[in-house]
Design an enzyme around this catalytic site. Sequence first.
Site, PDB file in Angstrom:
ATOM      1  N   TYR A   1       0.827  -1.205   0.000  1.00  0.00           N
ATOM      2  CA  TYR A   1       0.000   0.000   0.000  1.00  0.00           C
ATOM      3  C   TYR A   1       0.865   1.261   0.000  1.00  0.00           C
ATOM      4  O   TYR A   1       1.634   1.500   0.942  1.00  0.00           O
ATOM      5  CB  TYR A   1      -0.936   0.032   1.215  1.00  0.00           C
TER       6      TYR A   1
ATOM      7  N   PRO B   1     -16.812  -5.815   2.898  1.00  0.00           N
ATOM      8  CA  PRO B   1     -18.161  -6.181   3.353  1.00  0.00           C
ATOM      9  C   PRO B   1     -19.256  -5.251   2.841  1.00  0.00           C
ATOM     10  O   PRO B   1     -20.425  -5.621   2.848  1.00  0.00           O
ATOM     11  CB  PRO B   1     -18.040  -6.091   4.886  1.00  0.00           C
TER      12      PRO B   1
ATOM     13  N   ALA C   1     -19.173  -3.951  -0.260  1.00  0.00           N
ATOM     14  CA  ALA C   1     -19.233  -4.115  -1.721  1.00  0.00           C
ATOM     15  C   ALA C   1     -19.025  -2.789  -2.462  1.00  0.00           C
ATOM     16  O   ALA C   1     -19.844  -2.380  -3.273  1.00  0.00           O
ATOM     17  CB  ALA C   1     -20.567  -4.755  -2.124  1.00  0.00           C
ATOM     18  N   LYS C   2     -17.890  -2.156  -2.150  1.00  0.00           N
ATOM     19  CA  LYS C   2     -17.519  -0.896  -2.812  1.00  0.00           C
ATOM     20  C   LYS C   2     -18.601   0.183  -2.676  1.00  0.00           C
ATOM     21  O   LYS C   2     -18.839   0.970  -3.581  1.00  0.00           O
ATOM     22  CB  LYS C   2     -17.205  -1.143  -4.286  1.00  0.00           C
ATOM     23  N   GLY C   3     -19.251   0.190  -1.518  1.00  0.00           N
ATOM     24  CA  GLY C   3     -20.252   1.217  -1.236  1.00  0.00           C
ATOM     25  C   GLY C   3     -21.653   0.876  -1.710  1.00  0.00           C
ATOM     26  O   GLY C   3     -22.602   1.619  -1.427  1.00  0.00           O
TER      27      GLY C   3
ATOM     28  N   LEU D   1     -23.483  -1.412  -0.609  1.00  0.00           N
ATOM     29  CA  LEU D   1     -24.283  -1.821   0.542  1.00  0.00           C
ATOM     30  C   LEU D   1     -24.232  -0.769   1.637  1.00  0.00           C
ATOM     31  O   LEU D   1     -24.143  -1.067   2.826  1.00  0.00           O
ATOM     32  CB  LEU D   1     -23.783  -3.178   1.056  1.00  0.00           C
ATOM     33  N   THR D   2     -24.274   0.491   1.238  1.00  0.00           N
ATOM     34  CA  THR D   2     -24.360   1.607   2.178  1.00  0.00           C
ATOM     35  C   THR D   2     -25.547   2.481   1.773  1.00  0.00           C
ATOM     36  O   THR D   2     -26.210   2.226   0.770  1.00  0.00           O
ATOM     37  CB  THR D   2     -23.082   2.470   2.161  1.00  0.00           C
ATOM     38  N   GLU D   3     -25.786   3.518   2.562  1.00  0.00           N
ATOM     39  CA  GLU D   3     -26.917   4.417   2.278  1.00  0.00           C
ATOM     40  C   GLU D   3     -26.641   5.332   1.091  1.00  0.00           C
ATOM     41  O   GLU D   3     -27.527   6.058   0.647  1.00  0.00           O
ATOM     42  CB  GLU D   3     -27.230   5.273   3.518  1.00  0.00           C
ATOM     43  N   LYS D   4     -25.410   5.277   0.591  1.00  0.00           N
ATOM     44  CA  LYS D   4     -25.076   6.121  -0.555  1.00  0.00           C
ATOM     45  C   LYS D   4     -26.054   5.854  -1.694  1.00  0.00           C
ATOM     46  O   LYS D   4     -26.358   4.698  -2.008  1.00  0.00           O
ATOM     47  CB  LYS D   4     -23.636   5.820  -1.008  1.00  0.00           C
TER      48      LYS D   4
END
Length: 301
Positions: A51, A198, A200-202, A204-207
Amino acid sequence: MRKRQLGQSDLFVSEIGLGCMSLGTEEKQALSLVDEAIDLDINYLDTADLYDFGLNEEFVGKAIKHRREDIILATKGGNRWNEGEEGWHWDPSKAYIKEAVKKSLKRLNTDYIDLYQLHGGTINDNIDETIEAFEELKKEGVIRYYGISSIRPNVIKQYLEKSSIISIMMQYSLLDRRPEEWFSLIKEHNVSIIARGPLAKGLLTEKTFVKEEGKSYLSYTASEIEAVRKEIKACDPSRSFTETAVQYCLHNDIVAAVIPGASKISQLKENCSAAGSNRLTEEVYTKLQQATKQDIYEQHR
């Protein structure tokens, strides 16, 4: 923050760890994120020598300098930067693993690593030699335990059979349920899963999800992503997407920790809150499984 045992080791990691790859290259911001994570009772930090050319390890080392004993520190090796040119190549040789770990220790400003992970792997590797390197590093006290970060079934099988790994890092989420295919085998060997990705690249968020033609995630098309998000929300409407996603991963005790990345303190807080929420009921867990796909890993090397 609830904690779980990593394999059969004496390491108990917070259910939410910090995937440090997202810290960025601005030192002040990176250190503030790690400080906040520790204040939120996250004790598991995961980085890698790859990284930002090792800068990430340096930042983590600075952040934990005066509280090293409170942290379970994980890093990874096996990818070797090409000298004098861009990119890197795979080198799991004993000589390189031993060289790489010394450089990681220096950047991390510590004399031991709690969990050292092979950052990849192929079936063509001299796996016995790599295992020998890890076992010698354990005897020397340089690392306490070791694991692998891999999605290759044939590699995973070899390490389960031949080594004393305590963990396997795998991409795992409601939208990528492939690891479930291997849960029973991994559990038989008393090895834990560390779940990366977890959220999934956003997805699975409120975005807000913006449907784009051609956009996809694994075998999900854009239309399927849009539809499955609605189904996920319908399974447990009172929860945020983040809560549902995190609790789905934590439902099975083979998962020791989930390690979402965070580039903002607000994201850290949201992730920790999700881990602290009520567990999924079996009914909701089953509904979520029915709403999503369980693809299988190709038997690639």
